[in-house]
Design an enzyme around this catalytic site. Structure first.
Site, PDB file in Angstrom:
ATOM      1  N   TYR A 218      30.686  10.032  38.540  1.00 32.14           N
ATOM      2  CA  TYR A 218      31.021   9.668  39.915  1.00 32.14           C
ATOM      3  C   TYR A 218      31.936   8.448  39.935  1.00 32.14           C
ATOM      4  O   TYR A 218      32.932   8.398  40.674  1.00 32.14           O
ATOM      5  CB  TYR A 218      29.738   9.388  40.701  1.00 32.14           C
ATOM      6  CG  TYR A 218      29.955   8.963  42.132  1.00 32.14           C
ATOM      7  CD1 TYR A 218      30.345   9.889  43.091  1.00 32.14           C
ATOM      8  CD2 TYR A 218      29.749   7.645  42.527  1.00 32.14           C
ATOM      9  CE1 TYR A 218      30.538   9.502  44.413  1.00 32.14           C
ATOM     10  CE2 TYR A 218      29.939   7.248  43.843  1.00 32.14           C
ATOM     11  CZ  TYR A 218      30.332   8.182  44.783  1.00 32.14           C
ATOM     12  OH  TYR A 218      30.528   7.788  46.098  1.00 32.14           O
TER      13      TYR A 218
ATOM     14  N   PRO B 200      32.554  -0.027  49.134  1.00 27.26           N
ATOM     15  CA  PRO B 200      31.310  -0.511  49.746  1.00 27.26           C
ATOM     16  C   PRO B 200      30.180  -0.607  48.736  1.00 27.26           C
ATOM     17  O   PRO B 200      30.102   0.178  47.790  1.00 27.26           O
ATOM     18  CB  PRO B 200      31.009   0.552  50.799  1.00 27.26           C
ATOM     19  CG  PRO B 200      31.661   1.792  50.280  1.00 27.26           C
ATOM     20  CD  PRO B 200      32.893   1.334  49.549  1.00 27.26           C
TER      21      PRO B 200
END
Length: 359
Positions: A137, A164
């Site tokens: 990821y 984030p």
């Protein structure tokens, strides 16, 4: 952007995308083009090309992603790298070919090395190995950052990447098989509280709303108890993965949305890359600059839910990176600060969860 600009929010039904859409509407933006996953599969290059060619959005928030917690990341490694690469490649390239004025790409702070300095500055990217459990990821998200930077440098586009920290909030994913740590804890501890008080109606309502592995509110008490035990949920205790010692930073999703819109309205790529011989690390960390241990988080959720049982940790399960605190000095210099602290956020997310079970 002006209030009539045509805006595409990719992933508008997800945790971040729904918060961005709500923030934009609150600020008076009115012209949106939206598609659900069923209406537009972003892994389908031709479908994405046709959508952009027909709709011609001026501004794009790329909040769509294939996401999950540590168990999902480590189990479905091929899915996490392939699906995210496809989504990013197709949307960013279609934005270029259709003259999108500005794009905001949302990544994740898992892009940083496992042994990154704390707090993690943007320029520590690619300085040492990644955490193994979410490496696929992370690599996909790093590729997204480099794709945006490369299009900006070669084609003079205006694509900005934001990273984030761990997010939570309305429309979060509470699926026990794939959710992130905070919403998973909220649901597990809520269900344990229901079991501890004999509130089987509450347990059944919860499972009717969000079935787990085919078990729903119509299943027998024996089936439900067996299923919940597999996830560490018992009447007298909740068992969580890892040692509880890693530290994590959490950001309320509506704060993240506000930061995203602020950056889209006020910051351009040239503001982040000017004067550099080699343009790197133009992405922006989005976080609070504050963290707490997983054990502290669990006890905070336990107090908020009102569960009187034990919260235990299974040290045989992986912890992931021990500390992942973001350096938010760049963000603060640009003029944005968070507003929701973790104690308030936990109270908000539990109330939201209850309101979306008992409806």
């Amino acid at each position: 952007m002006n209030k009539e600009s045509k805006i595409y929010v990719a992933g508008h039904r997800g945790l971040v995308g729904s918060a961005i859409l709500a923030n934009l509407r609150k600020k008076g933006y009115t012209n949106f083009v939206l598609r659900s996953h069923a209406e537009l599969d972003l892994t389908d290059q031709q479908a994405v090309h046709d959508f952009f060619a027909e709709e011609k959005p001026e501004y794009v928030f790329l909040a769509a992603a294939h996401v999950g917690g540590i168990m999902a990341n480590n189990t479905y490694r091929a899915d996490f790298i392939y699906i995210n690469l496809m989504i990013q490649n197709h949307v960013i390239h279609a934005s270029y070919t259709n003259n999108v004025k500005k794009l905001l790409f949302l990544g994740s702070t898992c892009i940083y090395p496992k042994e990154a300095p704390q707090p993690m500055p943007e320029d520590c990217l690619l300085t040492s190995p990644l955490e193994y459990t979410n490496e696929p990821y992370a690599i996909a998200k790093i590729a997204g950052i480099k794709l945006c930077e490369s299009y900006n440098l070669q084609y003079q586009t205006n694509y900005i990447s934001v990273m984030p920290t761990n997010l939570y909030g309305p429309n979060d994913n509470f699926n026990l098989e794939t959710s992130h740590v905070l919403p998973a804890m909220v649901r597990k501890i809520h269900l344990a509280k229901c079991l501890s008080t004999g509130d089987w109606a509450g347990v059944r309502q919860d499972l009717d709303k969000r079935p787990v592995e085919g078990v729903n509110g119509q299943s027998s008490e024996e089936e439900i108890s067996r299923l919940l035990a597999q996830y560490g949920i018992f009447p007298d205790r909740v068992e969580l993965w890892g040692t509880g010692t890693p530290f994590r930073e959490f950001l309320w999703s509506e704060d993240m949305a506000d930061a995203s819109v602020f950056i889209m309205e006020n910051i351009n790529f040239c503001d982040l890359s000017g004067g550099k011989t080699e343009v790197r690390n133009t992405h922006i960390n989005i976080g609070t600059g504050k963290d707490l241990s997983i054990k502290e988080l669990a006890l905070l959720i336990q107090r908020t839910v009102g569960f009187d049982g034990l919260v235990l940790f299974n040290a045989d399960k992986p912890d992931g990176t021990m500390k992942k605190l973001t350096d938010v000095s760049k963000l603060h210099t640009l003029g944005w600060h968070h507003t929701v602290e973790i104690e308030e956020g936990i109270d908000r997310i539990y109330k939201w969860y209850l309101n979306h079970i008992y409806v």
